[in-house]
Design a protein around this motif. Sequence first.
Motif, short mmCIF file in Angstrom:
data_model
loop_
_atom_site.label_atom_id
_atom_site.label_comp_id
_atom_site.label_asym_id
_atom_site.label_seq_id
_atom_site.Cartn_x
_atom_site.Cartn_y
_atom_site.Cartn_z
N THR A 29 69.11 54.31 57.30
CA THR A 29 68.12 53.51 58.01
C THR A 29 66.71 54.06 57.81
O THR A 29 65.74 53.30 57.85
N GLU A 30 66.61 55.34 57.54
CA GLU A 30 65.30 55.92 57.31
C GLU A 30 64.67 55.37 56.03
O GLU A 30 63.48 55.05 55.99
N VAL A 32 65.32 52.48 54.54
CA VAL A 32 64.97 51.08 54.77
C VAL A 32 63.71 50.99 55.62
O VAL A 32 62.80 50.20 55.33
N GLN A 33 63.59 51.81 56.64
CA GLN A 33 62.42 51.80 57.52
C GLN A 33 61.16 52.20 56.75
O GLN A 33 60.12 51.57 56.87
N GLN A 34 61.26 53.26 55.92
CA GLN A 34 60.11 53.70 55.13
C GLN A 34 59.68 52.63 54.13
O GLN A 34 58.49 52.37 53.95
N THR A 35 60.64 52.02 53.48
CA THR A 35 60.34 50.98 52.51
C THR A 35 59.66 49.79 53.19
O THR A 35 58.68 49.25 52.67
N THR A 36 60.18 49.39 54.33
CA THR A 36 59.59 48.28 55.07
C THR A 36 58.16 48.60 55.49
O THR A 36 57.26 47.76 55.36
N GLU A 37 57.92 49.82 55.93
CA GLU A 37 56.56 50.22 56.32
C GLU A 37 55.61 50.20 55.13
O GLU A 37 54.47 49.76 55.24
#
Length: 164
Positions: A29-30, A32-37
């Motif tokens: 999830t980290e 995915v979260q970094q990519t989304t940011e």
Amino acid sequence: MAPYEALYRKRCMTPLCWLKPREDLTLGTEVVQQTTEKVELIQERMRIAHSKQYSYQDKTRKDLEFEAGDHVFLRVTPWTGYIHDPPHVIELDNIQVKENLTYEILPLRIEDRRTKHLRGKEIPLVKVIWGGASGQDATWELESQIRVAYPSLFESGKFWGQNF
């Protein structure tokens, strides 16, 4: 949401992404979260850049006002049967432009001659009348250079009443 979908707002349909729609990907999830940011940051910066470009365009654009009788230049694509008004047509000068986007102004005649004294040296000068698109201009040039470049100007009768 997959990184591709977050960036382009549609599903990846190219061979670059071998995942089928709704197939789970085992990423943390980290990641995915970094990519989304990062995608959101890129989109925001693109909006800011677009806004700046748009504001620059508005500053350089000028509203022009004309009055009856003003002369303006228009770029017109000729049509078959295009009828023009001859009094409003400006004839272009016949200028031969070289590949480096320069053109040569040819001398018409030599109008005068003088000798300049500089540190014990005598420098012969000639006053050359040049013909060009903007009319006639006159300059003082070194006689030796003009003799080499334009020898026909020194033939009898070409110089302001004198022979060389």
